[in-house]
Design a protein around this motif. Structure first.
Motif, PDB file in Angstrom:
ATOM      1  N   ALA A  60      14.734   7.720 -10.536  1.00 11.13           N
ATOM      2  CA  ALA A  60      15.182   7.518  -9.160  1.00 11.13           C
ATOM      3  C   ALA A  60      14.229   6.584  -8.405  1.00 11.13           C
ATOM      4  O   ALA A  60      14.676   5.732  -7.622  1.00 11.13           O
ATOM      5  CB  ALA A  60      15.282   8.863  -8.445  1.00 11.13           C
ATOM      6  N   ILE A  61      12.915   6.727  -8.634  1.00 13.54           N
ATOM      7  CA  ILE A  61      11.942   5.856  -7.982  1.00 13.54           C
ATOM      8  C   ILE A  61      12.075   4.424  -8.489  1.00 13.54           C
ATOM      9  O   ILE A  61      12.052   3.460  -7.704  1.00 13.54           O
ATOM     10  CB  ILE A  61      10.519   6.392  -8.201  1.00 13.54           C
ATOM     11  CG1 ILE A  61      10.325   7.705  -7.435  1.00 13.54           C
ATOM     12  CG2 ILE A  61       9.474   5.375  -7.775  1.00 13.54           C
ATOM     13  CD1 ILE A  61       8.998   8.372  -7.688  1.00 13.54           C
ATOM     14  N   ASP A  62      12.226   4.260  -9.810  1.00 21.96           N
ATOM     15  CA  ASP A  62      12.386   2.911 -10.365  1.00 21.96           C
ATOM     16  C   ASP A  62      13.628   2.231  -9.807  1.00 21.96           C
ATOM     17  O   ASP A  62      13.603   1.037  -9.464  1.00 21.96           O
ATOM     18  CB  ASP A  62      12.467   2.986 -11.887  1.00 21.96           C
ATOM     19  CG  ASP A  62      11.158   3.422 -12.525  1.00 21.96           C
ATOM     20  OD1 ASP A  62      10.123   3.357 -11.838  1.00 21.96           O
ATOM     21  OD2 ASP A  62      11.173   3.841 -13.698  1.00 21.96           O
ATOM     22  N   ALA A  63      14.721   2.989  -9.708  1.00 31.81           N
ATOM     23  CA  ALA A  63      15.948   2.412  -9.157  1.00 31.81           C
ATOM     24  C   ALA A  63      15.772   2.037  -7.691  1.00 31.81           C
ATOM     25  O   ALA A  63      16.286   1.006  -7.235  1.00 31.81           O
ATOM     26  CB  ALA A  63      17.104   3.398  -9.322  1.00 31.81           C
ATOM     27  N   LYS A  82       4.056  -1.917  -9.803  1.00 34.13           N
ATOM     28  CA  LYS A  82       3.307  -2.792 -10.692  1.00 34.13           C
ATOM     29  C   LYS A  82       4.195  -3.354 -11.789  1.00 34.13           C
ATOM     30  O   LYS A  82       4.111  -4.540 -12.143  1.00 34.13           O
ATOM     31  CB  LYS A  82       2.139  -2.007 -11.291  1.00 34.13           C
ATOM     32  CG  LYS A  82       1.159  -2.842 -12.099  1.00 34.13           C
ATOM     33  CD  LYS A  82       0.303  -3.715 -11.207  1.00 34.13           C
ATOM     34  CE  LYS A  82      -0.754  -4.443 -12.011  1.00 34.13           C
ATOM     35  NZ  LYS A  82      -1.577  -5.322 -11.151  1.00 34.13           N
ATOM     36  N   ASP A  83       5.065  -2.508 -12.352  1.00 30.50           N
ATOM     37  CA  ASP A  83       5.933  -2.953 -13.446  1.00 30.50           C
ATOM     38  C   ASP A  83       6.936  -3.999 -13.000  1.00 30.50           C
ATOM     39  O   ASP A  83       7.381  -4.814 -13.813  1.00 30.50           O
ATOM     40  CB  ASP A  83       6.683  -1.751 -14.049  1.00 30.50           C
ATOM     41  CG  ASP A  83       5.766  -0.825 -14.828  1.00 30.50           C
ATOM     42  OD1 ASP A  83       4.644  -1.262 -15.179  1.00 30.50           O
ATOM     43  OD2 ASP A  83       6.147   0.343 -15.068  1.00 30.50           O
ATOM     44  N   SER A  84       7.305  -3.988 -11.732  1.00 34.30           N
ATOM     45  CA  SER A  84       8.331  -4.925 -11.265  1.00 34.30           C
ATOM     46  C   SER A  84       7.854  -6.366 -11.297  1.00 34.30           C
ATOM     47  O   SER A  84       8.665  -7.286 -11.408  1.00 34.30           O
ATOM     48  CB  SER A  84       8.772  -4.559  -9.848  1.00 34.30           C
ATOM     49  OG  SER A  84       7.722  -4.804  -8.917  1.00 34.30           O
ATOM     50  N   SER A 114       2.008   8.347  -7.819  1.00 36.42           N
ATOM     51  CA  SER A 114       1.545   7.606  -8.998  1.00 36.42           C
ATOM     52  C   SER A 114       2.711   6.919  -9.695  1.00 36.42           C
ATOM     53  O   SER A 114       2.578   5.781 -10.184  1.00 36.42           O
ATOM     54  CB  SER A 114       0.837   8.563  -9.961  1.00 36.42           C
ATOM     55  OG  SER A 114      -0.279   9.171  -9.345  1.00 36.42           O
ATOM     56  N   MET A 115       3.868   7.587  -9.757  1.00 34.51           N
ATOM     57  CA  MET A 115       5.049   6.961 -10.342  1.00 34.51           C
ATOM     58  C   MET A 115       5.480   5.740  -9.545  1.00 34.51           C
ATOM     59  O   MET A 115       5.877   4.710 -10.113  1.00 34.51           O
ATOM     60  CB  MET A 115       6.198   7.966 -10.415  1.00 34.51           C
ATOM     61  CG  MET A 115       5.949   9.139 -11.337  1.00 34.51           C
ATOM     62  SD  MET A 115       7.378  10.263 -11.370  1.00 34.51           S
ATOM     63  CE  MET A 115       6.779  11.522 -12.499  1.00 34.51           C
ATOM     64  N   LEU A 116       5.388   5.841  -8.217  1.00 38.34           N
ATOM     65  CA  LEU A 116       5.773   4.714  -7.369  1.00 38.34           C
ATOM     66  C   LEU A 116       4.823   3.539  -7.568  1.00 38.34           C
ATOM     67  O   LEU A 116       5.264   2.378  -7.638  1.00 38.34           O
ATOM     68  CB  LEU A 116       5.794   5.152  -5.905  1.00 38.34           C
ATOM     69  CG  LEU A 116       6.093   4.058  -4.876  1.00 38.34           C
ATOM     70  CD1 LEU A 116       7.431   3.382  -5.153  1.00 38.34           C
ATOM     71  CD2 LEU A 116       6.070   4.635  -3.463  1.00 38.34           C
ATOM     72  N   ALA A 122       0.849  -1.189   0.000  1.00 38.92           N
ATOM     73  CA  ALA A 122       0.000   0.000   0.000  1.00 38.92           C
ATOM     74  C   ALA A 122       0.882   1.236   0.000  1.00 38.92           C
ATOM     75  O   ALA A 122       1.933   1.267   0.654  1.00 38.92           O
ATOM     76  CB  ALA A 122      -0.925   0.005   1.217  1.00 38.92           C
ATOM     77  N   VAL A 123       0.462   2.251  -0.737  1.00 38.04           N
ATOM     78  CA  VAL A 123       1.148   3.534  -0.789  1.00 38.04           C
ATOM     79  C   VAL A 123       0.136   4.602  -0.399  1.00 38.04           C
ATOM     80  O   VAL A 123      -0.802   4.881  -1.143  1.00 38.04           O
ATOM     81  CB  VAL A 123       1.722   3.815  -2.189  1.00 38.04           C
ATOM     82  CG1 VAL A 123       2.401   5.178  -2.215  1.00 38.04           C
ATOM     83  CG2 VAL A 123       2.699   2.726  -2.599  1.00 38.04           C
ATOM     84  N   TYR A 124       0.309   5.187   0.785  1.00 39.80           N
ATOM     85  CA  TYR A 124      -0.594   6.229   1.251  1.00 39.80           C
ATOM     86  C   TYR A 124      -0.171   7.611   0.760  1.00 39.80           C
ATOM     87  O   TYR A 124      -0.979   8.524   0.715  1.00 39.80           O
ATOM     88  CB  TYR A 124      -0.671   6.220   2.773  1.00 39.80           C
ATOM     89  CG  TYR A 124      -1.570   5.129   3.315  1.00 39.80           C
ATOM     90  CD1 TYR A 124      -2.905   5.386   3.616  1.00 39.80           C
ATOM     91  CD2 TYR A 124      -1.083   3.853   3.514  1.00 39.80           C
ATOM     92  CE1 TYR A 124      -3.728   4.394   4.103  1.00 39.80           C
ATOM     93  CE2 TYR A 124      -1.894   2.850   3.995  1.00 39.80           C
ATOM     94  CZ  TYR A 124      -3.225   3.116   4.300  1.00 39.80           C
ATOM     95  OH  TYR A 124      -4.043   2.119   4.770  1.00 39.80           O
TER      96      TYR A 124
END
Length: 313
Positions: free
Chosen positions: A245-248, A101-103, A94-96, A65-67
Motif C-alpha cells: 500500500a505504501i509503495d502504491a 529511495k527505490d523510486s 522505514s517502509m516509506l 523528509a519523513v518525521y
C-alpha cells in the motif's frame, strides 16, 4: 517373539492393517515441516515495488523528509493473541523511506532519528584533525528538505468478508474457509516553503487468508473407526500488505506530481510511457466514481514539455 508383539490370528487382519496405517500417518505427521530453516533473504518485492523501480527518471531528484508514519488505527490483534500486540506494523516509516529511495525520484533525509544524528555531528566537531594544525574539521550543513511526507496507517478492518464451502460423501469430505482483511494508508506531500499540501493519496490493500481442511472417516469394522484429517492454512503477511500500500501510494503521488507540473521528467516523452498511463487511468477510474466537479481554467492537464511554466519545486 518380543513381549510387546501381538500373535498373529486370522480374525485380526483388519486390526493390523489399521495399526499399520496409524503408524504410517504418525510418521508422516512427525516429519520436519519444510521451509522452516531457510536462510534470511531480502523482503519479497511487491508489484508496486516493481513499478516504483521502473518509473522514468526525474529531471532533478526531490529532497524529502519523513518525521513519522505511524499507526493511527488503534487496532490490536484479536484474542488469544497478546492484548499489547498491534494489528499492523509499527515500522511503516522505514517502509516509506525505502519506497522513496527505490523510486529514484527522491533523496530521503534522516529526520526520525534526528537527535542521534545531531549528537554524532557534535562529536565530529569536537574531534581535532592533526593534519590541519589542530584545527577542527568543518562539518557541512545538513541537507534541507523541500518536501515533507506525512500521513500514516489510517484504517485496519478485519473480516470484511468471510465465507466457506464444504462437502462430504461416504465419509470423504473437504471444506474450505476464507477471510479478507483490509488496510488503508494515507500519504501526503507538504511543501516546506509554503506549508501547502501538494498531493494527498489514500491506498487500500486487502489481506486474504484461507484454510483447506480435507477429512476421511471410515468404519473398518463394526467397532473400529479410521479417521484421517489434514489441513492447510495460508495467511498473507500484514506487513507485506502495508508495504505494498505504501509503495502504491508513492507511485501514485509521483505520477500526480508529474501531472500537476510540480516536478518534471528528465525526458518529457516518458509521459506517454505505459507505466505512467496506467497510473493515470487508475486515477481516472477513481474520479469517475465520485461526483464530477467543474474544471477550472488553471487546472493542469499534464506536464509542460516546453518548460515555459516553472514547476512548484
Amino acid at each position: 517373539m518380543s513381549a510387546c508383539a501381538l500373535p498373529w490370528r486370522p480374525e485380526r487382519p483388519r486390526l493390523y492393517l489399521v495399526a499399520l496405517a496409524a503408524l504410517s500417518l504418525t510418521a508422516c505427521a512427525l516429519q520436519k515441516p519444510a521451509e522452516v530453516s531457510n536462510e534470511a533473504q531480502l523482503t519479497p518485492a511487491t508489484p508496486s515495488t516493481i513499478d516504483l523501480m521502473q518509473l522514468p527518471p526525474p529531471k532533478q531528484k526531490i529532497v524529502v523528509a519523513v518525521y513519522g508514519f505511524r499507526d493511527q488505527t488503534g487496532q490490536y490483534k484479536p484474542s488469544p493473541d497478546s492484548s499489547f500486540s498491534t494489528a499492523v506494523t509499527q515500522g511503516a516509516a522505514s517502509m516509506l523511506m525505502k519506497a522513496l529511495k527505490d523510486s529514484g525520484w527522491y533523496i530521503p533525509v534522516e529526520r526520525e532519528g534526528l537527535q542521534s544524528l545531531l549528537t554524532e555531528r557534535r562529536v565530529l566537531r569536537a574531534v581535532e584533525n592533526p593534519r590541519n594544525g589542530g584545527q577542527k574539521d568543518a562539518v557541512p550543513n545538513l541537507l534541507p528538505a523541500a518536501v515533507i511526507m506525512e500521513g500514516g496507517i489510517i484504517a485496519y478492518e478485519s473480516n470484511t468478508r468471510t465465507g466457506g464451502l464444504g462437502a462430504r460423501f461416504l465419509g470423504i469430505g473437504a471444506s474450505t474457509k476464507y477471510s479478507v482483511d483490509q488496510v488503508t494508508i494515507n500519504l501526503r506531500a507538504v511543501n516546506v516553503s509554503s506549508g501547502a499540501i501538494l498531493n494527498s493519496i489514500s491506498t487500500t490493500k486487502t489481506i486474504f487468508s484461507y484454510e483447506i481442511h480435507p477429512s476421511y472417516f471410515r468404519f473398518v469394522n463394526y467397532y473400529d473407526l479410521l479417521e484421517i484429517e489434514g489441513g492447510y492454512t495460508r495467511n498473507e503477511p500484514a506487513q507485506l500488505a502495508v508495504k505494498e500500500a505504501i509503495d502504491a501510494a508513492v507511485a501514485h503521488l509521483t505520477v500526480q506530481g508529474i501531472k500537476n507540473n510540480q516536478w518534471r521528467l528528465k525526458n518529457p516523452d516518458d509521459w506517454n510511457s505505459p507505466l505512467i498511463q496506467r497510473y493515470l487511468d487508475a486515477e481516472k477510474d477513481y474520479t469517475l466514481t465520485t461526483t464530477p466537479r467543474p474544471v477550472e481554467a488553471s487546472d493542469d492537464t499534464g506536464p509542460d514539455k516546453d518548460g515555459s511554466r516553472p514547476a512548484a519545486l
